[in-house]
Design a protein around this motif. Sequence first.
Motif, PDB file in Angstrom:
ATOM      1  N   ALA A  59       0.814  -1.222   0.000  1.00 13.95           N
ATOM      2  CA  ALA A  59       0.000   0.000   0.000  1.00 13.95           C
ATOM      3  C   ALA A  59       0.846   1.271   0.000  1.00 13.95           C
ATOM      4  O   ALA A  59       0.580   2.204  -0.764  1.00 13.95           O
ATOM      5  CB  ALA A  59      -0.942  -0.015   1.197  1.00 13.95           C
ATOM      6  N   ALA A  60       1.862   1.347   0.868  1.00 13.71           N
ATOM      7  CA  ALA A  60       2.697   2.547   0.929  1.00 13.71           C
ATOM      8  C   ALA A  60       3.516   2.742  -0.357  1.00 13.71           C
ATOM      9  O   ALA A  60       3.556   3.854  -0.908  1.00 13.71           O
ATOM     10  CB  ALA A  60       3.610   2.500   2.152  1.00 13.71           C
ATOM     11  N   PRO A  61       4.177   1.697  -0.883  1.00 12.74           N
ATOM     12  CA  PRO A  61       4.878   1.864  -2.164  1.00 12.74           C
ATOM     13  C   PRO A  61       3.927   2.260  -3.293  1.00 12.74           C
ATOM     14  O   PRO A  61       4.274   3.090  -4.140  1.00 12.74           O
ATOM     15  CB  PRO A  61       5.488   0.477  -2.403  1.00 12.74           C
ATOM     16  N   ASP A  62       2.739   1.680  -3.292  1.00 14.25           N
ATOM     17  CA  ASP A  62       1.757   2.011  -4.315  1.00 14.25           C
ATOM     18  C   ASP A  62       1.383   3.494  -4.240  1.00 14.25           C
ATOM     19  O   ASP A  62       1.277   4.174  -5.268  1.00 14.25           O
ATOM     20  CB  ASP A  62       0.514   1.144  -4.126  1.00 14.25           C
ATOM     21  N   GLY A  63       1.215   4.009  -3.035  1.00 11.03           N
ATOM     22  CA  GLY A  63       0.896   5.426  -2.871  1.00 11.03           C
ATOM     23  C   GLY A  63       1.983   6.331  -3.415  1.00 11.03           C
ATOM     24  O   GLY A  63       1.697   7.365  -4.036  1.00 11.03           O
ATOM     25  N   LEU A  64       3.242   5.947  -3.210  1.00  3.50           N
ATOM     26  CA  LEU A  64       4.360   6.750  -3.710  1.00  3.50           C
ATOM     27  C   LEU A  64       4.398   6.743  -5.239  1.00  3.50           C
ATOM     28  O   LEU A  64       4.604   7.784  -5.875  1.00  3.50           O
ATOM     29  CB  LEU A  64       5.673   6.220  -3.134  1.00  3.50           C
TER      30      LEU A  64
ATOM     31  N   ALA B 283      -0.626   0.559 -11.318  1.00  5.78           N
ATOM     32  CA  ALA B 283      -0.593   1.937 -11.818  1.00  5.78           C
ATOM     33  C   ALA B 283      -0.330   1.924 -13.317  1.00  5.78           C
ATOM     34  O   ALA B 283       0.378   1.045 -13.830  1.00  5.78           O
ATOM     35  CB  ALA B 283       0.496   2.745 -11.108  1.00  5.78           C
ATOM     36  N   VAL B 284      -0.912   2.894 -14.004  1.00  5.10           N
ATOM     37  CA  VAL B 284      -0.643   3.063 -15.436  1.00  5.10           C
ATOM     38  C   VAL B 284      -0.445   4.543 -15.730  1.00  5.10           C
ATOM     39  O   VAL B 284      -0.945   5.418 -15.022  1.00  5.10           O
ATOM     40  CB  VAL B 284      -1.785   2.517 -16.335  1.00  5.10           C
ATOM     41  N   LEU B 285       0.281   4.790 -16.808  1.00  6.82           N
ATOM     42  CA  LEU B 285       0.400   6.126 -17.380  1.00  6.82           C
ATOM     43  C   LEU B 285       0.156   5.946 -18.867  1.00  6.82           C
ATOM     44  O   LEU B 285       0.800   5.098 -19.504  1.00  6.82           O
ATOM     45  CB  LEU B 285       1.781   6.715 -17.114  1.00  6.82           C
ATOM     46  N   ARG B 286      -0.785   6.712 -19.381  1.00  6.38           N
ATOM     47  CA  ARG B 286      -1.160   6.532 -20.782  1.00  6.38           C
ATOM     48  C   ARG B 286      -1.217   7.861 -21.510  1.00  6.38           C
ATOM     49  O   ARG B 286      -1.421   8.919 -20.901  1.00  6.38           O
ATOM     50  CB  ARG B 286      -2.528   5.842 -20.894  1.00  6.38           C
ATOM     51  N   ILE B 287      -1.008   7.789 -22.817  1.00  8.14           N
ATOM     52  CA  ILE B 287      -1.291   8.917 -23.690  1.00  8.14           C
ATOM     53  C   ILE B 287      -2.751   8.789 -24.086  1.00  8.14           C
ATOM     54  O   ILE B 287      -3.194   7.719 -24.506  1.00  8.14           O
ATOM     55  CB  ILE B 287      -0.383   8.897 -24.928  1.00  8.14           C
ATOM     56  N   MET B 288      -3.515   9.837 -23.929  1.00  7.38           N
ATOM     57  CA  MET B 288      -4.950   9.768 -24.204  1.00  7.38           C
ATOM     58  C   MET B 288      -5.183   9.519 -25.692  1.00  7.38           C
ATOM     59  O   MET B 288      -4.376   9.923 -26.548  1.00  7.38           O
ATOM     60  CB  MET B 288      -5.628  11.040 -23.722  1.00  7.38           C
ATOM     61  N   GLU B 289      -6.282   8.828 -25.993  1.00  5.70           N
ATOM     62  CA  GLU B 289      -6.516   8.389 -27.363  1.00  5.70           C
ATOM     63  C   GLU B 289      -6.588   9.542 -28.356  1.00  5.70           C
ATOM     64  O   GLU B 289      -6.116   9.429 -29.493  1.00  5.70           O
ATOM     65  CB  GLU B 289      -7.783   7.529 -27.455  1.00  5.70           C
TER      66      GLU B 289
ATOM     67  N   TRP C 120       3.934   9.938  -7.813  1.00  7.66           N
ATOM     68  CA  TRP C 120       4.938  10.213  -8.852  1.00  7.66           C
ATOM     69  C   TRP C 120       4.287  10.330 -10.232  1.00  7.66           C
ATOM     70  O   TRP C 120       4.475  11.337 -10.933  1.00  7.66           O
ATOM     71  CB  TRP C 120       5.979   9.100  -8.810  1.00  7.66           C
ATOM     72  N   LEU C 121       3.497   9.323 -10.603  1.00  8.09           N
ATOM     73  CA  LEU C 121       2.863   9.347 -11.918  1.00  8.09           C
ATOM     74  C   LEU C 121       1.775  10.422 -12.009  1.00  8.09           C
ATOM     75  O   LEU C 121       1.627  11.076 -13.047  1.00  8.09           O
ATOM     76  CB  LEU C 121       2.258   7.978 -12.236  1.00  8.09           C
ATOM     77  N   GLY C 122       1.023  10.613 -10.923  1.00 10.98           N
ATOM     78  CA  GLY C 122      -0.021  11.623 -10.928  1.00 10.98           C
ATOM     79  C   GLY C 122       0.538  13.030 -11.088  1.00 10.98           C
ATOM     80  O   GLY C 122      -0.052  13.873 -11.774  1.00 10.98           O
ATOM     81  N   THR C 123       1.694  13.280 -10.471  1.00 10.03           N
ATOM     82  CA  THR C 123       2.338  14.593 -10.608  1.00 10.03           C
ATOM     83  C   THR C 123       2.786  14.813 -12.043  1.00 10.03           C
ATOM     84  O   THR C 123       2.630  15.912 -12.596  1.00 10.03           O
ATOM     85  CB  THR C 123       3.541  14.705  -9.655  1.00 10.03           C
ATOM     86  N   TYR C 124       3.325  13.762 -12.650  1.00  8.19           N
ATOM     87  CA  TYR C 124       3.738  13.886 -14.053  1.00  8.19           C
ATOM     88  C   TYR C 124       2.528  14.199 -14.935  1.00  8.19           C
ATOM     89  O   TYR C 124       2.566  15.131 -15.759  1.00  8.19           O
ATOM     90  CB  TYR C 124       4.408  12.600 -14.530  1.00  8.19           C
TER      91      TYR C 124
ATOM     92  N   LEU D  80       2.559   2.747 -20.344  1.00  8.64           N
ATOM     93  CA  LEU D  80       3.417   2.401 -19.206  1.00  8.64           C
ATOM     94  C   LEU D  80       2.587   1.751 -18.108  1.00  8.64           C
ATOM     95  O   LEU D  80       1.509   2.235 -17.779  1.00  8.64           O
ATOM     96  CB  LEU D  80       4.118   3.654 -18.683  1.00  8.64           C
ATOM     97  N   VAL D  81       3.099   0.645 -17.571  1.00 10.87           N
ATOM     98  CA  VAL D  81       2.428  -0.089 -16.498  1.00 10.87           C
ATOM     99  C   VAL D  81       3.408  -0.291 -15.350  1.00 10.87           C
ATOM    100  O   VAL D  81       4.593  -0.575 -15.574  1.00 10.87           O
ATOM    101  CB  VAL D  81       1.930  -1.464 -16.997  1.00 10.87           C
ATOM    102  N   VAL D  82       2.907  -0.139 -14.120  1.00 16.04           N
ATOM    103  CA  VAL D  82       3.704  -0.412 -12.917  1.00 16.04           C
ATOM    104  C   VAL D  82       2.985  -1.462 -12.082  1.00 16.04           C
ATOM    105  O   VAL D  82       1.774  -1.362 -11.861  1.00 16.04           O
ATOM    106  CB  VAL D  82       3.911   0.848 -12.050  1.00 16.04           C
ATOM    107  N   GLU D  83       3.724  -2.465 -11.641  1.00 18.61           N
ATOM    108  CA  GLU D  83       3.199  -3.442 -10.699  1.00 18.61           C
ATOM    109  C   GLU D  83       4.056  -3.418  -9.435  1.00 18.61           C
ATOM    110  O   GLU D  83       5.290  -3.431  -9.516  1.00 18.61           O
ATOM    111  CB  GLU D  83       3.204  -4.858 -11.291  1.00 18.61           C
TER     112      GLU D  83
END
Length: 234
Positions: free
Chosen positions: A64-69, A104-110, A73-77, A130-133
Amino acid sequence: MIATVRNPKRAGRSNGCLEPLEDGERLAASEFLRRYQAMPHLKKAELIEGVVYMGSPVSFHNHAAPDGLVQTWLGTYAANTPGTQAGGNGTTRLDIDNVSQPDAVLRIMEECGGASRLDEGGYLVGAPELVVEISASSASIDLHAKLHVYRRNGVKEYLTWRTVDQEFDWRVLVEGEYRPMKPDAEGVLQSRVFPGLWLSVKSLLGRDGSAVLATLGTGLRSRAHKSFVAQLAV
């Protein structure tokens, strides 16, 4: 996590009602989604290579804590990069046998040329860039079955944080294969798909959120990031 494969001939319905998902069942994506949507209390289930994997108890320290970090990170980007979108634990339909729920994912919108899209129900369809596990109890599937699924479906960058082992891997899809990205002399990894998405591995593993965001801030001020934002706006 090891799945026990159950009888693939089981009917999806009993007495007119959808049967609950069971760990190890073999299902098609459409049937999996029908049953999953009928179980709103279920927080996480995935279909990987046609097999159902159910969520296990989540450790705050190791997941949970690593996921929050990572989400921060991705949300700020994404907040500083119009045309991109970050999200966590969203059901993602990749193909007929695979419906994953990445941490977590980071995507370019369609509309900006991204490979994934949102369907009429708001679910993600296709491979995000981009995918993060967060790989704690799920390491066995994240580093094997999921890795092959993400590679085959064209996820361009696949990141795994092996929290128990204190290791972080950033893989880049090159000529159909994942290759590990090496940090620069300062220990910083820089995305090839998302210019300006920089990560200090040392800060991440040390769970130093302010240092992680400081490194990202440097990337967001780079010329490459400014050019990328201008490109997405075209």
